[in-house]
Design a protein around this motif. Sequence first.
Motif, PDB file in Angstrom:
ATOM      1  N   TRP A 120       0.821  -1.210   0.000  1.00  9.31           N
ATOM      2  CA  TRP A 120       0.000   0.000   0.000  1.00  9.31           C
ATOM      3  C   TRP A 120       0.854   1.259   0.000  1.00  9.31           C
ATOM      4  O   TRP A 120       0.585   2.210  -0.745  1.00  9.31           O
ATOM      5  N   LEU A 121       1.881   1.257   0.832  1.00 10.42           N
ATOM      6  CA  LEU A 121       2.737   2.436   0.938  1.00 10.42           C
ATOM      7  C   LEU A 121       3.490   2.685  -0.363  1.00 10.42           C
ATOM      8  O   LEU A 121       3.619   3.833  -0.817  1.00 10.42           O
ATOM      9  N   ALA A 122       3.995   1.612  -0.984  1.00  8.79           N
ATOM     10  CA  ALA A 122       4.704   1.755  -2.262  1.00  8.79           C
ATOM     11  C   ALA A 122       3.759   2.239  -3.345  1.00  8.79           C
ATOM     12  O   ALA A 122       4.146   3.063  -4.199  1.00  8.79           O
ATOM     13  N   ALA A 124       1.110   4.097  -2.858  1.00  7.79           N
ATOM     14  CA  ALA A 124       0.851   5.515  -2.579  1.00  7.79           C
ATOM     15  C   ALA A 124       1.992   6.392  -3.081  1.00  7.79           C
ATOM     16  O   ALA A 124       1.766   7.471  -3.648  1.00  7.79           O
ATOM     17  N   ASP A 125       3.224   5.935  -2.896  1.00  8.93           N
ATOM     18  CA  ASP A 125       4.379   6.672  -3.422  1.00  8.93           C
ATOM     19  C   ASP A 125       4.296   6.794  -4.938  1.00  8.93           C
ATOM     20  O   ASP A 125       4.582   7.859  -5.513  1.00  8.93           O
ATOM     21  N   ALA A 126       3.921   5.696  -5.596  1.00 11.62           N
ATOM     22  CA  ALA A 126       3.818   5.716  -7.055  1.00 11.62           C
ATOM     23  C   ALA A 126       2.743   6.687  -7.516  1.00 11.62           C
ATOM     24  O   ALA A 126       2.926   7.418  -8.513  1.00 11.62           O
ATOM     25  N   LEU A 127       1.635   6.723  -6.805  1.00  9.90           N
ATOM     26  CA  LEU A 127       0.563   7.658  -7.156  1.00  9.90           C
ATOM     27  C   LEU A 127       1.012   9.108  -6.982  1.00  9.90           C
ATOM     28  O   LEU A 127       0.542  10.004  -7.697  1.00  9.90           O
ATOM     29  N   LEU A 128       1.922   9.336  -6.034  1.00 10.70           N
ATOM     30  CA  LEU A 128       2.462  10.680  -5.816  1.00 10.70           C
ATOM     31  C   LEU A 128       3.587  11.004  -6.804  1.00 10.70           C
ATOM     32  O   LEU A 128       4.107  12.130  -6.795  1.00 10.70           O
ATOM     33  N   PHE A 249       5.723   3.594   8.955  1.00  7.74           N
ATOM     34  CA  PHE A 249       4.630   4.552   8.784  1.00  7.74           C
ATOM     35  C   PHE A 249       3.893   4.735  10.097  1.00  7.74           C
ATOM     36  O   PHE A 249       3.445   3.760  10.701  1.00  7.74           O
ATOM     37  N   PRO A 250       3.746   5.995  10.532  1.00  7.84           N
ATOM     38  CA  PRO A 250       4.345   7.238  10.017  1.00  7.84           C
ATOM     39  C   PRO A 250       5.765   7.425  10.567  1.00  7.84           C
ATOM     40  O   PRO A 250       6.150   6.763  11.531  1.00  7.84           O
ATOM     41  N   TYR A 292       9.208   5.315   3.099  1.00 12.15           N
ATOM     42  CA  TYR A 292       8.489   5.753   1.907  1.00 12.15           C
ATOM     43  C   TYR A 292       8.190   7.237   2.031  1.00 12.15           C
ATOM     44  O   TYR A 292       8.226   7.806   3.135  1.00 12.15           O
ATOM     45  N   LEU A 293       7.878   7.868   0.914  1.00  9.72           N
ATOM     46  CA  LEU A 293       7.517   9.288   0.974  1.00  9.72           C
ATOM     47  C   LEU A 293       6.270   9.501   1.822  1.00  9.72           C
ATOM     48  O   LEU A 293       6.176  10.473   2.576  1.00  9.72           O
ATOM     49  N   VAL A 294       5.307   8.589   1.715  1.00  9.91           N
ATOM     50  CA  VAL A 294       4.076   8.752   2.503  1.00  9.91           C
ATOM     51  C   VAL A 294       4.357   8.618   3.997  1.00  9.91           C
ATOM     52  O   VAL A 294       3.595   9.142   4.816  1.00  9.91           O
TER      53      VAL A 294
END
Length: 343
Positions: A120-122, A124-128, A249-250, A292-294
């Motif tokens: 999920w976190l990866a 989300a990074d890709a979507l960003l 996260f976070p 991750y960025l998120v």
Amino acid sequence: MQKYCPPILVGFSIMPFVDPRKCVAESARSFCVAAAVTLPIASVFLIYVALGPMSVAWQILCLAAVFAPVGLFYQFVRHDVRIATFCNSIALIILGMLSGFPASCQVFYTGRGFPFVDDWLATADALLGFDWRAYLAWFDRHPGFDHIARMAYNSIFLQPFVLAVVLAGGKKATPLYELIVAMALALLVTMLVALILPAIGTYDHLHISAADHPHLSLMTGGKMLAPIEWLRSGAPDGTRPEMVGLISFPSYHAASAVLYARAAWHVPWLRWLFLAVEGLMLVATPVHGSHYLVDILGGIAVAILATALTSRLFGRLSGGDVGTRWRLVGARSGGAVGAAQNG
């Protein structure tokens, strides 16, 4: 003569079971608020650690017992704001850090039934639009910058003590105690989220090896997997792996960067230096913290939440704006001192 609220001794620490609104001195009132919030959280952390395989460095934790009595003496007997604020804040910082670190690791033991959320976190990074591998490659091509950023990343445990010296020396008790409370609340929120949303971090999830960063010496890198697996296995008997910051996260590093910058902003000559350091810390956290960025964005959100809760707590428990709602404004005529409340 100013009136101070009386503390009650509880073990090596002080729990002020008093109404902070009745404390006239701003530093005494702020300390009461900070202790009333921070000590229960630290106590919960210590009890939580005692229920699992992690342990607390009690010999270092005893340093709090050295600073606390000195701080209390100068807070409630000799009334020296600088010494009192410094010693009290150091005791609370030590207690919070040394109880919080093993507690934050232990969430992987308690929450071992929850699945990893790295996918999920990866995603989300890709979507960003964040390419983590390219980010790592940039750092590897600029080892000089990485060295500076790494020092900023490592300063997370040093900065609270620097701020304690500077803010206490400048008689800025309230911003310092607000920082301590916000740090405790941020760690508590971070742990609660990580408990149900565990992650192993970018290096292990993306199968990054040393060959992908030949010019970098990483703080965390792939060191998270072994302790996480040990904890999630139910912590069997045997040698415990080296513990590093395990929460992905976070990001508590990101939350700390925001909280430190906010505290340093009260000191004009220090604010820009700290702003630069916190910026470098944020930039270095994905690489040196296996984040991750998120994770970074989540940590910033936690810091904002902790700041809002802290401001609310200090406002309510202090009976309004600390330092203005309760202030000693009168001079004693014939030996009496009047305390006026500004509504």
